[in-house]
Every structure is written in C-alpha cells, then in structure tokens.
Design a protein around this motif. Structure first.
Motif, PDB file in Angstrom:
ATOM      1  N   ILE A   1      -5.121  12.501  -0.373  1.00 30.72           N
ATOM      2  CA  ILE A   1      -4.168  11.217   0.100  1.00 30.72           C
ATOM      3  C   ILE A   1      -4.651  10.240  -0.912  1.00 30.72           C
ATOM      4  O   ILE A   1      -5.692   9.607  -0.639  1.00 30.72           O
ATOM      5  CB  ILE A   1      -4.080  10.878   1.515  1.00 30.72           C
ATOM      6  CG1 ILE A   1      -3.611  11.686   2.532  1.00 30.72           C
ATOM      7  CG2 ILE A   1      -2.915   9.410   1.300  1.00 30.72           C
ATOM      8  CD1 ILE A   1      -3.553  11.152   3.874  1.00 30.72           C
ATOM      9  N   LEU A   2      -3.871   9.970  -2.103  1.00 28.69           N
ATOM     10  CA  LEU A   2      -4.318   8.985  -3.050  1.00 28.69           C
ATOM     11  C   LEU A   2      -3.659   7.739  -2.536  1.00 28.69           C
ATOM     12  O   LEU A   2      -2.173   7.616  -2.496  1.00 28.69           O
ATOM     13  CB  LEU A   2      -3.584   9.426  -4.485  1.00 28.69           C
ATOM     14  CG  LEU A   2      -3.536   8.149  -5.434  1.00 28.69           C
ATOM     15  CD1 LEU A   2      -5.082   7.514  -5.397  1.00 28.69           C
ATOM     16  CD2 LEU A   2      -3.150   8.534  -6.913  1.00 28.69           C
TER      17      LEU A   2
ATOM     18  N   LEU B   1       1.491   9.034   9.748  1.00 36.25           N
ATOM     19  CA  LEU B   1       1.695   8.379   8.421  1.00 36.25           C
ATOM     20  C   LEU B   1       3.199   8.615   8.006  1.00 36.25           C
ATOM     21  O   LEU B   1       3.790   9.160   8.642  1.00 36.25           O
ATOM     22  CB  LEU B   1       0.525   9.080   7.241  1.00 36.25           C
ATOM     23  CG  LEU B   1      -0.694   8.931   7.590  1.00 36.25           C
ATOM     24  CD1 LEU B   1      -1.570   9.574   6.576  1.00 36.25           C
ATOM     25  CD2 LEU B   1      -1.174   7.193   7.373  1.00 36.25           C
ATOM     26  N   ASP B   2       3.437   8.080   6.775  1.00 33.52           N
ATOM     27  CA  ASP B   2       4.950   8.184   6.528  1.00 33.52           C
ATOM     28  C   ASP B   2       4.780   8.572   4.982  1.00 33.52           C
ATOM     29  O   ASP B   2       5.305   7.819   4.020  1.00 33.52           O
ATOM     30  CB  ASP B   2       5.638   6.933   6.649  1.00 33.52           C
ATOM     31  CG  ASP B   2       7.247   7.176   6.360  1.00 33.52           C
ATOM     32  OD1 ASP B   2       7.664   8.196   6.271  1.00 33.52           O
ATOM     33  OD2 ASP B   2       7.891   6.065   6.015  1.00 33.52           O
ATOM     34  N   ILE B   3       4.301   9.605   4.476  1.00 33.16           N
ATOM     35  CA  ILE B   3       3.978   9.901   3.061  1.00 33.16           C
ATOM     36  C   ILE B   3       5.346  10.724   2.587  1.00 33.16           C
ATOM     37  O   ILE B   3       5.772  11.368   3.306  1.00 33.16           O
ATOM     38  CB  ILE B   3       2.562  10.751   2.798  1.00 33.16           C
ATOM     39  CG1 ILE B   3       1.609  10.146   3.478  1.00 33.16           C
ATOM     40  CG2 ILE B   3       2.492  11.355   1.166  1.00 33.16           C
ATOM     41  CD1 ILE B   3       0.365  11.179   3.317  1.00 33.16           C
ATOM     42  N   LYS B   4       5.751  10.200   1.645  1.00 32.75           N
ATOM     43  CA  LYS B   4       7.124  10.724   0.928  1.00 32.75           C
ATOM     44  C   LYS B   4       6.713  11.363  -0.319  1.00 32.75           C
ATOM     45  O   LYS B   4       7.604  11.986  -0.807  1.00 32.75           O
ATOM     46  CB  LYS B   4       8.005   9.593   1.062  1.00 32.75           C
ATOM     47  CG  LYS B   4       8.545   9.072   2.329  1.00 32.75           C
ATOM     48  CD  LYS B   4       9.593   8.258   1.981  1.00 32.75           C
ATOM     49  CE  LYS B   4      10.208   7.661   3.351  1.00 32.75           C
ATOM     50  NZ  LYS B   4       9.249   6.832   4.332  1.00 32.75           N
ATOM     51  N   ASP B   5       5.781  10.719  -1.117  1.00 34.83           N
ATOM     52  CA  ASP B   5       5.530  11.285  -2.696  1.00 34.83           C
ATOM     53  C   ASP B   5       4.351  12.438  -2.573  1.00 34.83           C
ATOM     54  O   ASP B   5       3.383  12.376  -1.996  1.00 34.83           O
ATOM     55  CB  ASP B   5       5.210  10.223  -3.509  1.00 34.83           C
ATOM     56  CG  ASP B   5       6.466   9.092  -3.487  1.00 34.83           C
ATOM     57  OD1 ASP B   5       7.541   9.652  -3.422  1.00 34.83           O
ATOM     58  OD2 ASP B   5       6.168   7.980  -3.764  1.00 34.83           O
ATOM     59  N   TYR B   6       4.499  13.493  -3.563  1.00 35.49           N
ATOM     60  CA  TYR B   6       3.525  14.271  -3.734  1.00 35.49           C
ATOM     61  C   TYR B   6       3.250  14.709  -5.215  1.00 35.49           C
ATOM     62  O   TYR B   6       4.343  14.427  -6.061  1.00 35.49           O
ATOM     63  CB  TYR B   6       3.823  15.423  -2.997  1.00 35.49           C
ATOM     64  CG  TYR B   6       5.149  16.142  -3.126  1.00 35.49           C
ATOM     65  CD1 TYR B   6       4.925  17.164  -4.270  1.00 35.49           C
ATOM     66  CD2 TYR B   6       6.257  16.138  -2.590  1.00 35.49           C
ATOM     67  CE1 TYR B   6       6.277  18.004  -4.719  1.00 35.49           C
ATOM     68  CE2 TYR B   6       7.531  16.725  -2.901  1.00 35.49           C
ATOM     69  CZ  TYR B   6       7.561  17.513  -3.890  1.00 35.49           C
ATOM     70  OH  TYR B   6       8.730  18.365  -4.083  1.00 35.49           O
TER      71      TYR B   6
ATOM     72  N   ILE C   1       0.834  -1.190   0.006  1.00 39.54           N
ATOM     73  CA  ILE C   1       0.030  -0.095  -0.112  1.00 39.54           C
ATOM     74  C   ILE C   1       0.853   1.359  -0.014  1.00 39.54           C
ATOM     75  O   ILE C   1       1.902   1.335   0.838  1.00 39.54           O
ATOM     76  CB  ILE C   1      -0.957   0.082   1.228  1.00 39.54           C
ATOM     77  CG1 ILE C   1      -2.128  -1.287   0.951  1.00 39.54           C
ATOM     78  CG2 ILE C   1      -1.733   1.332   1.367  1.00 39.54           C
ATOM     79  CD1 ILE C   1      -3.052  -1.150   2.062  1.00 39.54           C
ATOM     80  N   GLU C   2       0.663   2.164  -0.980  1.00 37.88           N
ATOM     81  CA  GLU C   2       1.526   3.279  -1.049  1.00 37.88           C
ATOM     82  C   GLU C   2       0.521   4.508  -1.098  1.00 37.88           C
ATOM     83  O   GLU C   2      -0.530   4.448  -1.578  1.00 37.88           O
ATOM     84  CB  GLU C   2       2.412   3.344  -2.290  1.00 37.88           C
ATOM     85  CG  GLU C   2       3.349   2.154  -2.243  1.00 37.88           C
ATOM     86  CD  GLU C   2       4.327   2.115  -3.503  1.00 37.88           C
ATOM     87  OE1 GLU C   2       4.610   3.470  -4.000  1.00 37.88           O
ATOM     88  OE2 GLU C   2       4.881   1.439  -3.977  1.00 37.88           O
TER      89      GLU C   2
ATOM     90  N   LYS D   1       4.126  19.779 -10.385  1.00 39.31           N
ATOM     91  CA  LYS D   1       5.370  19.492  -9.711  1.00 39.31           C
ATOM     92  C   LYS D   1       5.399  18.065  -8.697  1.00 39.31           C
ATOM     93  O   LYS D   1       4.450  17.853  -8.217  1.00 39.31           O
ATOM     94  CB  LYS D   1       5.465  20.676  -8.789  1.00 39.31           C
ATOM     95  CG  LYS D   1       6.803  20.612  -8.119  1.00 39.31           C
ATOM     96  CD  LYS D   1       7.065  21.832  -6.999  1.00 39.31           C
ATOM     97  CE  LYS D   1       8.168  21.757  -6.281  1.00 39.31           C
ATOM     98  NZ  LYS D   1       8.310  22.824  -5.231  1.00 39.31           N
ATOM     99  N   VAL D   2       6.048  17.515  -9.105  1.00 39.09           N
ATOM    100  CA  VAL D   2       6.101  15.926  -8.443  1.00 39.09           C
ATOM    101  C   VAL D   2       7.555  15.639  -7.902  1.00 39.09           C
ATOM    102  O   VAL D   2       8.653  16.165  -8.523  1.00 39.09           O
ATOM    103  CB  VAL D   2       5.724  14.926  -9.541  1.00 39.09           C
ATOM    104  CG1 VAL D   2       4.346  15.118  -9.708  1.00 39.09           C
ATOM    105  CG2 VAL D   2       6.746  14.574 -10.572  1.00 39.09           C
TER     106      VAL D   2
END
Length: 297
Positions: free
Chosen positions: A60-61, A113-118, A36-37, A232-233
């Motif tokens: 959050i996707l 949480l530990d979200i790293k990508d945007y 799960i990402e 922007k990613v």
C-alpha cells in the motif's frame, strides 16, 4: 516484489498538495478531505497475462499530504484472511480468484480500508521499468550474493533466450542493478524470512523514489508514458501526470515503512490437512496500528 514489489509507478502516483491550514483532524476528516490517499501496488508471480496468477507482492503506497510524507506498507502474502466467496485463505490467492477488484475488496474488508486505485506489474514489466529509469542502486551484502545469483539466471530468462550475457554480482557493496538483477534481488526467498524479502522489496521502491526525485520535472510526462506501457492501472493518465509533479517534492522526504501484520501481533502456523503455512494475526490490534500508521503522523 517478485515483480513483486516491483511497482515502480510508485512516485508517479502522487496526489494534489492540499492547501488547507491543518490543526486537528479526525481519521474521518482526513479521509473526506483526501489529505491522505492510498494506492495498492500489486506484483504478480509470472509473465503470461492469460494465465491465472497470484499477487506475490502487495504494497500500500500512502500519499500523506497532511504530513508531507510517503508510506509503504507491505502486506505479507501468506496472511490468513477472509476472501469474499471463498472463506479463509492466504491473501495471495485473492488475485487468482478475482484479480484486482477481489484483491482490493479482500484487503479493504479485512483491514477496514477503502482503497480504490491500483497499479499492477508482472516480472517482465518490472524488468522493463527498472531498465527505463537506468537501474536501481542497491547495497548488496555478502550473505545475499549467492542467493541473488541463484535467481538472476531465471530472471534473465524472462527477456532472453540465451544465457551467454548474464551479468552476475560478484562482490558486496553498492551496485546499480539492471532490470533482471533487481527482479532477482526482490525475489530472494531462501536466505531469511518472508518479512526480510518484503523489506528488500520496499528498499527497491524507496531507492527508485529517491532516484526519480532527482529527475527533471520536465521529463516526467515522457517517463510516465514509457512506464504506463508496462503496467496496468485504473487511474486516468491526466491524473497521473498531475500527481507526478508533486513527486519531485515528496520523494525527497523520508519514506516510512511498515510490515503487516505487525510482528508483535502475528504468528506463523499451519492449517488444513496439508498443513498449509499461513500468518495468523490479531485483527483488532493490527488494524488499530495499521490505521495509526496510515492516518497518523
């Protein structure tokens, strides 16, 4: 989505399908094996990248390879949180103070949480992206028409100096909304609640996802390159392309949705001398339910 929600990279950001035979995994196992990402979709409240701005939309996707599903969690912009180095303020202010990194840190620390990508978009980029994919199909109800048209003129002005060619919505029912019309729909605010606005934003993303699922996989690289010019990613292009090939399958599944904080465990209130409107929340219960939604079936 004031270009909010507007983050249509949505399904171009899907991760490799796991080949594990899954029986019983703990939340820790799920995180470690990346079944799960999470990707933070950020919609900014303006067009000028040189000026400070707030994150008007935060979604959050979740790419759930364990259950073969996509999940969208809207984070209410007025949620009262602890912003590192700033104290308690609205979540929407974090981006203005420290852009993506501070916003992700704020969300991660407040929600465990530990979200790293945007992926980040503003009004103009949202309009351009919707037009690139040929518009988005939305069922506009009678109550929304007046409020939608009130905002359409402003959104049209993002890319145009004149007003002579504005296309207004004159009837209820299904419409293929172009870029500035979709942005206006995402920005409706005075009709109902902040939560209904978030719901409209998720509807746009959901419909875009299903629309892209019908696109030939052979066209994904071209679409991805076009879209990436407008956002922007912090994700490598090669990885995005790899993820995109799964989107064709996952986007055909039902997309689960959640509004955070949870309705039963939040309350609107005012704080400070100016009586600033905020959403207060029961942290323990909300985090428990958020993790159940993201990491559960």
């Amino acid at each position: 989505m004031k270009k909010k929600g507007l983050i249509l990279l949505l399904l171009l950001l899907i991760s490799f399908v796991s080949t594990f035979n899954v029986y019983s995994f703990s939340e820790r196992d799920i995180k470690e094996y990346k079944m799960i990402e999470n990707i933070l979709l950020i919609g900014l409240d303006g067009t000028n990248d040189k000026l400070p701005k707030r994150s008007d939309t935060m979604i959050i996707l979740t790419i759930d390879k364990l259950n073969k599903s996509l999940k969208l969690t809207s984070l209410a912009r007025d949620t009262l949180v602890k912003i590192p180095g700033r104290g308690e303020e609205k979540l929407t202010h974090a981006y203005a103070y420290g852009q993506e990194e501070l916003l992700m840190q704020t969300i991660n620390e407040n929600s465990d949480l530990d979200i790293k990508d945007y992926a980040v978009v503003n009004f103009k980029s949202f309009i351009d992206i919707v037009d690139i994919i040929g518009g988005v199909d939305i069922n506009v109800n009678e109550k929304e028409i007046h409020h939608l048209n009130e905002v359409i003129k402003e959104c049209y002005g993002v890319n145009h100096e004149d007003t002579k060619n504005i296309e207004y919505i004159t009837s209820s029912g299904n419409h293929n909304l172009n870029g500035y019309q979709a942005l206006a729909y995402a920005r409706i605010r005075k009709l109902d609640t902040i939560y209904k606005r978030d719901e409209r934003q998720r509807l746009i993303l959901t419909n875009i996802a299903h629309k892209l699922s019908d696109v030939s996989i052979s066209k994904y690289p071209q679409i991805a390159k076009s879209i990436l010019r407008h956002i922007k990613v912090n994700i490598a292009f090669n990885k995005i392309i790899d993820l995109a090939f799964i989107a064709h399958e996952l986007a055909s599944y039902d997309i689960s949705q959640l509004e955070f904080p949870i309705s039963e465990y939040r309350e609107e209130g005012r704080i400070g001398e100016k009586g600033t409107y905020v959403v207060k929340w029961d942290k323990n219960k909300n985090i428990e339910l958020l993790h159940q939604f993201i990491y559960g079936n």
